[in-house]
Design an enzyme around this catalytic site. Sequence first.
Site, PDB file in Angstrom:
ATOM      1  N   SER A 126       0.850  -1.183   0.000  1.00 26.51           N
ATOM      2  CA  SER A 126       0.000   0.000   0.000  1.00 26.51           C
ATOM      3  C   SER A 126       0.891   1.240   0.000  1.00 26.51           C
ATOM      4  O   SER A 126       1.784   1.372   0.846  1.00 26.51           O
ATOM      5  CB  SER A 126      -0.901   0.024   1.241  1.00 26.51           C
ATOM      6  N   ASN A 128       0.032   4.197   0.732  1.00 25.31           N
ATOM      7  CA  ASN A 128      -0.251   4.862   2.007  1.00 25.31           C
ATOM      8  C   ASN A 128      -0.878   3.807   2.899  1.00 25.31           C
ATOM      9  O   ASN A 128      -1.985   3.346   2.642  1.00 25.31           O
ATOM     10  CB  ASN A 128      -1.211   6.046   1.827  1.00 25.31           C
ATOM     11  N   HIS A 158      -0.478  19.969   3.972  1.00 22.60           N
ATOM     12  CA  HIS A 158       0.731  19.403   4.566  1.00 22.60           C
ATOM     13  C   HIS A 158       1.646  20.517   5.066  1.00 22.60           C
ATOM     14  O   HIS A 158       1.390  21.705   4.834  1.00 22.60           O
ATOM     15  CB  HIS A 158       1.478  18.517   3.566  1.00 22.60           C
ATOM     16  N   LYS A 162       6.801  20.615   2.329  1.00 23.05           N
ATOM     17  CA  LYS A 162       6.467  19.515   1.411  1.00 23.05           C
ATOM     18  C   LYS A 162       6.285  20.048  -0.007  1.00 23.05           C
ATOM     19  O   LYS A 162       5.540  20.999  -0.235  1.00 23.05           O
ATOM     20  CB  LYS A 162       5.205  18.792   1.871  1.00 23.05           C
ATOM     21  N   GLY A 167       1.331  12.273  -2.717  1.00 22.03           N
ATOM     22  CA  GLY A 167       1.097  11.027  -3.426  1.00 22.03           C
ATOM     23  C   GLY A 167      -0.258  10.430  -3.101  1.00 22.03           C
ATOM     24  O   GLY A 167      -0.935   9.862  -3.966  1.00 22.03           O
ATOM     25  N   THR A 168      -0.684  10.590  -1.844  1.00 23.52           N
ATOM     26  CA  THR A 168      -1.976  10.052  -1.427  1.00 23.52           C
ATOM     27  C   THR A 168      -3.113  10.759  -2.163  1.00 23.52           C
ATOM     28  O   THR A 168      -4.064  10.118  -2.619  1.00 23.52           O
ATOM     29  CB  THR A 168      -2.157  10.204   0.091  1.00 23.52           C
TER      30      THR A 168
END
Length: 249
Positions: A126, A128, A158, A162, A167-168
């Site tokens: 996974s 995440n 975030h 960052k 990515g999530t």
Amino acid sequence: MKIGLIGFGKAGRAAAAVILQNKSASLEWVLRRSTVLENRSAAEFLGIESSDPSLIYSLAHTPVAALLDEHPVDFIVDFSSETGIEAYGEEAAKRGVKIVSAASHYPESTVEYLQELSKRTVVFWSANITLGVNFIMYAAKFLKKIAPWADIKISEEHFKEKKGISGTAKIIATVLDINEQDINTTRVGGIVGRHEIVFGFPYQTVRLVHDSISREAFGNGALFAATNLTDKTTGFYRFEDILRPYFVM
């Protein structure tokens, strides 16, 4: 449930802390590329009282095959990098050691390698590994199926440093067939991570929100995956596969 941990960076240490405090699991060892902390106890380093062995080994001095033979485990939990699987995948599959990978990204060739390994053992991956994020993604898929005409927006927040879209958030967009350009991004202060999926209906709004409070959530997700795969012998699994039975009413 005996666990070997690959990787001991920030996420790996948080995962180790969760495993060490879980009564149904035992952290047998930690394997990392660096020789820093070699032969130390992860429990001692993290300041956690535990009877788990949790000795830290370095790949520079300890071959994976020897480690698995001398200190066998049921699961390998991988919090290293996208190349980490190359160091242990074959040896784990030979012995039927189950793999839970939390690598945030794999190229297609590595995903194919994971699928090959899964013919001989259980492989879970996974991008995440937090339970909450995967729950809201799965729930969002159901809601979109019920109301495909609803307006859908994704927002992610975030910490200030960052870079780029998380990515999530990209994965959520792919799952819901939303253009990445429609993801709202906020970078401010020290926010660990927040993802929100908003469904707009006539006269009502539904919001699915996940807040990351600490990296220990990754460890909880890895243990959740392992616990739900203990009765499996082979196969390639994603979070959706282990959540699906819980959605049967």
